[in-house]
Scaffold this active site. Structure first.
Site, PDB file in Angstrom:
ATOM      1  NE  ARG A  72      -4.078  -1.901   1.395  1.00  0.00           N
ATOM      2  CZ  ARG A  72      -5.089  -2.471   2.120  1.00  0.00           C
ATOM      3  NH1 ARG A  72      -5.370  -1.965   3.289  1.00  0.00           N
ATOM      4  NH2 ARG A  72      -6.080  -3.627   1.661  1.00  0.00           N
ATOM      5  NE  ARG A  78      15.347 -21.600   7.141  1.00  0.00           N
ATOM      6  CZ  ARG A  78      14.485 -21.967   7.913  1.00  0.00           C
ATOM      7  NH1 ARG A  78      13.925 -23.397   7.652  1.00  0.00           N
ATOM      8  NH2 ARG A  78      14.056 -21.624   9.005  1.00  0.00           N
ATOM      9  CG  ASP A 119      14.794 -17.624  15.966  1.00  0.00           C
ATOM     10  OD1 ASP A 119      14.033 -18.374  16.379  1.00  0.00           O
ATOM     11  OD2 ASP A 119      15.446 -17.699  14.503  1.00  0.00           O
ATOM     12  NE  ARG A 176       3.022 -36.002  36.818  1.00  0.00           N
ATOM     13  CZ  ARG A 176       2.431 -36.549  35.987  1.00  0.00           C
ATOM     14  NH1 ARG A 176       1.988 -36.010  34.772  1.00  0.00           N
ATOM     15  NH2 ARG A 176       2.076 -37.928  36.045  1.00  0.00           N
ATOM     16  NE  ARG A 221       8.520 -20.884  11.668  1.00  0.00           N
ATOM     17  CZ  ARG A 221       9.277 -21.787  11.040  1.00  0.00           C
ATOM     18  NH1 ARG A 221      10.501 -22.194  11.554  1.00  0.00           N
ATOM     19  NH2 ARG A 221       9.029 -22.561   9.891  1.00  0.00           N
TER      20      ARG A 221
HETATM   21  O1  F6P Z   1      14.386 -18.940  12.335  1.00  0.00           O
HETATM   22  C1  F6P Z   1      13.094 -19.528  13.145  1.00  0.00           C
HETATM   23  C2  F6P Z   1      13.128 -21.018  13.531  1.00  0.00           C
HETATM   24  O2  F6P Z   1      11.635 -21.338  14.012  1.00  0.00           O
HETATM   25  C3  F6P Z   1      14.072 -21.324  14.713  1.00  0.00           C
HETATM   26  O3  F6P Z   1      13.516 -20.910  15.892  1.00  0.00           O
HETATM   27  C4  F6P Z   1      14.231 -22.617  14.376  1.00  0.00           C
HETATM   28  O4  F6P Z   1      15.619 -23.110  14.914  1.00  0.00           O
HETATM   29  C5  F6P Z   1      14.151 -22.919  12.959  1.00  0.00           C
HETATM   30  O5  F6P Z   1      13.475 -21.691  12.330  1.00  0.00           O
HETATM   31  C6  F6P Z   1      13.157 -24.338  12.416  1.00  0.00           C
HETATM   32  O6  F6P Z   1      13.483 -24.170  11.212  1.00  0.00           O
HETATM   33  P1  F6P Z   1      12.733 -25.330  10.393  1.00  0.00           P
HETATM   34  O7  F6P Z   1      11.027 -24.991  10.595  1.00  0.00           O
HETATM   35  O8  F6P Z   1      13.021 -25.232   8.998  1.00  0.00           O
HETATM   36  O9  F6P Z   1      12.670 -26.519  11.305  1.00  0.00           O
END
Ligand code: F6P
Length: 320
Positions: A25, A72, A127, A162, A253
């Site tokens: 935007r 990636r 992270d 626990r 995540r």
């Molecule tokens: O960089 C984000 C992250 O969630 C890290 O905390 C973790 O080590 C990594 O990615 C896990 O990667 P993947 O989803 O490829 O297993």
């Protein structure tokens, strides 16, 4: 600049959608065409792109993940891959690119800049491991999710007297573990930034708390540090309390971004476009003391990441 593109790269993070929305935007408001690139740098290599308009980013602000998808890309991470991606950008008339991701993604952006494509990096990762910013997009949501999950774990640990060892993400950085551990009252917190000793850092604080009448215990450990099952057995044997493990994993995540992540992502997305409008390139955006800042990507990545050792000391003192 007439045409820019936006992509998300590396692990997804809540708030990436809000950042994409702001880029699209703000770009259109500045009179530019904005192209969405699917699947990170892979999408640039495959020309997997589409033109975005104001409505193509409707109804995504509140959604976790990234609607552009992410990856990636080993194919891109070669000199030939970078050259091909730059060639594809030029053929499509893309002069500027906003890359939302982590430090690996910024190295790709830096390489593309060297090939003549103006790139701006936005820090998007749960992270909080990007040194040139106090906060990354997604970190606050992941932290709040981790806290909510551990609060639930505590309910059941408390009911059974626990102990639970909870592993959180962080990818070799301890911000998530430290702040989650402090916020849930963990009796012990292990982070990669400090050497640990099981007897000194876990068993001794638990025994001290036991003497003071405490019957249930939460230990938070950062991922990639310990064999959590072996640690469970050792802790159970040494403290005489049933001990369970829980790896929070990818639940951290996902989810709808918090207010803080939505605001941060929106501000940063807008700022990235302003930098491109000003003719800037090879910059990474950050927030320092509540002010938006930008650094040369190479310089930004070289800043050492500080860890708040004092906060860890405080957490240890008050979680008793
Ligand atoms: O960089 C984000 C992250 O969630 C890290 O905390 C973790 O080590 C990594 O990615 C896990 O990667 P993947 O989803 O490829 O297993």
């Amino acid at each position: 600049m007439k045409k820019i593109a936006v992509l998300t790269s590396g692990g997804d993070a809540p708030g990436m959608n809000a950042a994409i929305r702001a880029v699209v935007r703000s770009g259109i408001a500045a009179g530019m065409e904005v192209i969405g690139v699917r699947r990170g740098y892979d999408g640039l290599l495959d020309n997997d792109v589409f033109e975005m308009d104001l409505r193509s980013v409707s109804n995504i602000l509140q959604r976790g993940g990234t609607f552009l998808s992410t990856a990636r890309s080993p194919r891109f991470n070669t000199p030939a891959g970078v050259k091909q991606a730059a060639r594809n950008c030029r053929q499509m008339g893309i002069e500027g690119l906003v890359v939302i991701g982590g430090d690996g993604s910024f190295k790709g952006a830096r390489d593309l800049c060297a090939e003549g494509i103006s790139c701006i990096g936005l820090p998007g990762t749960i992270d909080n491991d990007i040194s040139c910013t106090d906060y990354t997009i997604g970190y606050d949501t992941a932290l709040n999710t981790a806290i909510e999950m551990v609060d639930r774990i505590r309910d059941t640990m408390q009911s059974h007297d626990r102990c639970c060892i909870v592993e959180v993400m962080g990818h070799h950085k301890g911000d998530l573990a430290l702040n989650a551990g402090l916020a849930v009252g963990a009796v012990a917190i292990l982070v990669p930034e400090e050497q640990y000793n099981i007897d000194r850092d876990i068993i001794a604080p638990i025994k001290r708390s036991q003497k003071l009448g405490k019957h249930h215990f939460i230990i938070v450990v950062s991922e990639l540090m310990v064999d959590i099952e072996a640690l469970c057995k050792e802790v159970e044997r040494k403290i005489g309390v049933k001990t369970r493990s829980c790896v929070l994993g990818h639940v951290q995540r996902g989810g709808s971004p918090t207010a803080r992540d939505r605001v941060l992502a929106s501000e940063m997305g807008h700022y990235a476009v302003q930098l491109l409008v000003q003719g800037k390139s090879c910059r990474v955006v950050g927030i320092k003391n509540d002010q938006l800042v930008n650094y040369d990507i190479t310089e930004g990545l070289a800043i050492p990441k500080e860890f708040n050792h004092e906060l860890l000391r405080v957490a240890r003192e008050i979680s008793i």
